[in-house]
Design a protein around this motif. Structure first.
Motif, short mmCIF file in Angstrom:
data_model
loop_
_atom_site.label_atom_id
_atom_site.label_comp_id
_atom_site.label_asym_id
_atom_site.label_seq_id
_atom_site.Cartn_x
_atom_site.Cartn_y
_atom_site.Cartn_z
N ILE A 442 1.17 -2.29 -13.80
CA ILE A 442 0.72 -0.91 -13.96
C ILE A 442 -0.67 -0.88 -14.60
O ILE A 442 -1.56 -0.15 -14.16
CB ILE A 442 1.72 -0.10 -14.81
N PHE A 443 -0.86 -1.71 -15.62
CA PHE A 443 -2.14 -1.74 -16.33
C PHE A 443 -3.27 -2.19 -15.41
O PHE A 443 -4.32 -1.53 -15.33
CB PHE A 443 -2.05 -2.68 -17.53
N GLN A 444 -3.06 -3.29 -14.67
CA GLN A 444 -4.16 -3.78 -13.84
C GLN A 444 -4.43 -2.86 -12.66
O GLN A 444 -5.58 -2.68 -12.27
CB GLN A 444 -3.89 -5.21 -13.36
N LEU A 742 5.33 1.21 -9.13
CA LEU A 742 4.38 0.81 -10.18
C LEU A 742 2.98 1.34 -9.89
O LEU A 742 2.28 1.79 -10.79
CB LEU A 742 4.36 -0.72 -10.31
N VAL A 743 2.60 1.30 -8.62
CA VAL A 743 1.27 1.79 -8.25
C VAL A 743 1.19 3.30 -8.44
O VAL A 743 0.16 3.82 -8.90
CB VAL A 743 0.94 1.41 -6.79
N ILE A 749 -1.57 7.48 -14.45
CA ILE A 749 -2.27 7.10 -15.69
C ILE A 749 -3.78 7.07 -15.47
O ILE A 749 -4.57 7.54 -16.30
CB ILE A 749 -1.78 5.71 -16.16
N ALA A 750 -4.21 6.55 -14.32
CA ALA A 750 -5.65 6.31 -14.09
C ALA A 750 -6.42 7.59 -13.79
O ALA A 750 -7.59 7.70 -14.17
CB ALA A 750 -5.82 5.33 -12.93
N SER A 751 -5.81 8.57 -13.14
CA SER A 751 -6.54 9.75 -12.68
C SER A 751 -7.23 10.51 -13.81
O SER A 751 -8.43 10.81 -13.72
CB SER A 751 -5.62 10.67 -11.88
#
Length: 810
Positions: A442-444, A742-743, A749-751
């Protein structure tokens, strides 16, 4: 024992070639990207650090505010200062402040045509400089005396490359270059070469093809060296060792009052910038050269860390995923007496070994990619710079640091196995490790999605810059630069008529400047609505009578210049809408007929053109006056209507060479020249895109490795499901859905993080796109698609395997 550790490590690496290759390739690319970014960042941070007295050199910046209530005016913001200022401030600072040991001033930039024999070149960006310039700046002399080289009028100092261009291998000292006039600064004359210096290092905040003595300028315009209102100088100070900028700035108001006095029309002040800050941190206008972008440095540094983090996560994920394969080895080692610290050391040794292989691969990648990156960034990077003892020491530290960082968690997990349970075939480490692996994926992928969104927004913004209607016609405008040549200006109408008779040309105009090029500012007084005369200093374009129609500028009120009104040359002024607002007229029509005074000319405002973007879209449209002054022009602009540009250029050159044989034919196309303002932005886009793609590729490598391992571990389950009737699609979905979940979490999270980061980046543009939901949706779809393509290959391979074979071999 060490030999045994490395032997076991080598056997394990060789046995699992796919995972070893993924780890080494991912780490190698990650380290190579970090090295390339570090080289670029280090170069950007090194600007002006080569001077011996860098920490003691400061630059003076100037700010002047106009208005009525000057006492209550807020102090100017950093962006309201300008590097370009007056001449008297330098000697006054030297006289009033004992901590100021030396003052050096430049004037320019001037473009001068230099000739030697049959060689002639228009040198752009020549500066006039004080004789003490070489006491401040560490530019090394090859020939001549640095103390006296710029003392006499019409003396010139050349960098080595310029000297060779004119004189080849001859000794240039004492030889003479015939020079054209430098408009507003010096008359034409013969310049005697008094010095040759090494070429200015590329990491300098300004560069030049020659330095002329300031006394050359002083000889032609002595009066302006005492004028506080005339701006044409860059002032640098050398201060004492114990200099305090805070204490100095407290003295500035008294100094200004004492030296310049209090003006009822304006409020003037100065500030200092350390030389080491001027390239990356200065927000002042009118820079003498290119400037860098500190936010871009931060962005590239973060991208480098992102890429390295993604590569390290791949290593940790694959190591912990394969931990069960090493469980029996750990159990046996512990049974025969191995302590946990010994096992940790063993697995860390394996980690360092992998990182070492990756480091050598990274050096190979850097060696291959460095010329390409140097070309892309327009910097002189050399592979040889990587191979010195300082670089080797740093690189060794990085190898061991990364080896420990990447391997510490897998080593702790593997060394913590309980031998009794492991040898019985019982382990609960799989579920614990799975949670961590999911978190790391998830982090990467969050980092990767941030970069995907960023790339999408950067491309959209750059496209917006190119496609935006600027308010003037710039297509197929060929601009001839004759550098204010009086002989050309004297026959400018004849030249225009000749060009207008060419079938390829639809219109011609002359001007002192064109959009995207240099322009001065002019103190301009215009009658206010109350009937008083208000002073401001808007930008000024000096143009001929055809300029407004030629560039298709729209009128908001009044009329353009016309040959039907000969009086326009002495008592008329056209302005833009921003200037009308500056003087308090919200309706452009209300300023028509108002009185004005500008540079010795008086008359009335006759027209207001609609605002057009004559500046980069990083900036708002500023107030502009268009003054009819055909004798002050520098550029001839031709509207070319044919698609056969080479043939048109050849015909135009023939006409020019015949009519103006003493001037070289120097031309450019306006749209290309205007877009050079965004050169740094386009360079940023290319670098951002390349490194983002590499980060995504590394993340996909890790996902590929995990998918391969998952499919391998579930071979028996897949075989049973197929025997019971599961289709290939069912199996592919079974193996893919966990990764897709996971993606999707990573997208969530990323948006918001990407939205915040790119909003801050867009703040640097006065004209920018609005962030739209589709940009984030598109990035999310791209991330899911990339993940599916990465995982589905291994999933399909597992799903199509003969279940009989998989059940038998299991």
């Amino acid at each position: 024992m060490l030999r045994n550790y490395f032997k076991i490590a080598w056997r394990n690496l060789w046995k699992k070639k796919i995972y070893t290759s993924i780890n080494i390739l991912g780490l190698g690319i990650g380290m190579a990207c970090c090295l390339l970014i570090a080289i670029y960042v280090q170069d950007e941070l090194s600007y002006d650090k080569y001077h011996t007295n860098t920490n003691r050199i400061y630059r003076v910046v100037h700010a002047e505010t106009y208005g009525e209530d000057l006492k209550n005016t807020a102090p100017p913001a950093p962006g309201e200062f300008a590097v370009w200022g007056n001449a008297p401030v330098g000697p006054a600072l030297r006289a009033d402040f004992p901590e100021v040991e030396e003052v050096v001033q430049f004037s320019g930039r001037a473009d001068i045509l230099l000739r030697y024999g049959d060689k002639n070149f228009q040198e752009e960006g020549i500066f006039f400089a004080d004789a003490a310039v070489f006491d401040l700046f560490s530019w090394k002399f090859i020939a001549g005396n640095p103390k006296t080289a710029l003392e006499d009028p019409y003396s010139i100092v050349l960098p080595e490359s310029t000297a060779k261009k004119y004189f080849g291998e001859e000794n240039p000292i004492g030889k003479t270059l015939e020079g054209s006039s430098a408009p507003g600064r010096a008359n034409a004359g013969n310049y005697r070469v008094t010095g040759v210096i090494e070429d200015i290092p590329e990491n300098s905040h300004f560069n030049f093809p020659a330095l002329l003595s300031m006394n050359t300028f002083r000889k032609s315009r002595e009066d302006i060296f005492d004028m506080w209102g005339y701006v044409d100088f860059y002032t640098y100070l050398l201060v004492s060792e114990n200099f305090s900028i805070e204490a100095f700035e407290k003295k500035i108001p008294d100094f200004i009052t004492r030296r310049r006095g209090i003006s009822p029309d304006s409020k003037y002040t100065i500030a200092l910038e350390p030389l080491s800050d001027v390239y990356l941190k200065s927000e002042a206008g009118r820079q003498p050269g290119d400037t860098g972008s500190l936010p871009n440095i931060y962005i590239f540094s973060l991208i480098g860390l992102f890429i390295l983090a993604i590569a390290c996560i791949n290593f940790m994920n694959l190591s912990t995923a394969r931990s069960l394969e090493r469980a029996r080895e750990v159990g046996i080692r512990k049974t025969v007496g191995a302590a946990r610290k010994n096992l940790i050391f063993q697995f860390l040794s394996e980690s360092v070994l992998i990182v070492t292989f990756a480091a050598f691969l990274a050096l190979f990648f850097v060696f291959i990619a460095l010329p390409f990156v140097a070309d892309l960034t327009e910097k002189n990077f050399r592979s040889v710079d990587l191979f010195n003892w300082q670089s080797a020491l740093v690189y060794l530290c990085i190898i061991f640091g990364l080896g420990l960082l990447s391997g510490i968690y897998p080593a702790m997990v593997l060394s913590g196995f309980k031998p009794a349970l492991i040898l019985k075939g019982i382990s609960n480490t799989h579920t614990k490790g799975a949670a961590l692996r999911k978190g790391l994926v998830i982090f990467q992928f969050s980092l990767s999605i941030i970069l995907i969104i960023g790339t999408c927004i950067v491309f959209t913004q750059m496209g917006y810059l190119l496609d935006k209607d600027l308010g003037f016609d710039r297509e197929q405008m060929l601009v001839i630069d004759y550098n204010y040549d009086g002989r050309v200006n004297n026959k400018i109408e004849t030249l225009k008529n000749t060009f207008n008779h060419l079938p390829e040309i639809s219109s011609v105009a002359a001007a002192r400047t064109v959009p995207g090029s240099y322009f001065p500012n002019a103190g301009t007084t215009i009658e206010s609505q109350e009937g008083t005369m208000a002073l401001n200093v808007p930008a000024i374009y000096e143009v001929d009578v055809d300029f407004i129609h030629h560039f298709d500028l729209e009128l908001a009120a009044g009329r353009a210049y016309s040959r039907d009104f000969p009086v326009d040359t002495i008592q008329s002024l056209v302005i833009n809408e921003a200037t009308a607002r500056l003087y308090g007229y919200s309706n452009p029509g209300d300023i028509i007929g108002k009185r004005f005074q500008q540079w010795g000319r008086e008359g009335k405002v006759i027209g207001v053109v609609k605002d057009f973007n004559y500046l980069s879209l990083h900036q708002n449209i500023e107030p502009l006056t268009l003054r009819l002054a055909p004798s002050e022009c520098r550029y001839l602009t031709l509207k070319v209507t044919t698609s056969d540009l080479p043939a048109a250029i050849a015909r135009i050159k023939d006409v020019w060479t015949h009519a103006v044989p003493h001037r070289p034919f120097l031309y450019k196309f306006l749209d290309e020249d205007f877009n050079r303002q965004y050169q740094a932005d386009f360079r940023f886009r290319k670098l951002f895109t390349i490194f983002s793609c590499l980060a995504i590729f590394i993340a996909c490598l890790g996902l590929f490795g995990l998918a391969s391992y998952t499919a391998e571990q579930r071979t028996k389950e897949i075989g049973i499901r197929k025997v019971l009737g599961a289709s290939v699609t069912n199996v592919v979905m079974l193996l893919s859905k966990d990764f897709i979940k996971l993606v999707v979490i990573a997208i969530v999270i990323a948006s918001p993080l990407a939205w915040y980061a790119m909003t801050r980046w867009l703040e640097d543009f006065a004209y920018r796109i609005e962030l739209q939901w589709w940009m984030f949706t598109l990035a999310g779809i791209a991330a899911i698609t990339i993940a599916l393509l990465t995982v589905s290959g291994q999933s399909i391979k597992a799903a199509t395997t003969n279940p009989v074979k998989s059940l038998r071999t299991e």
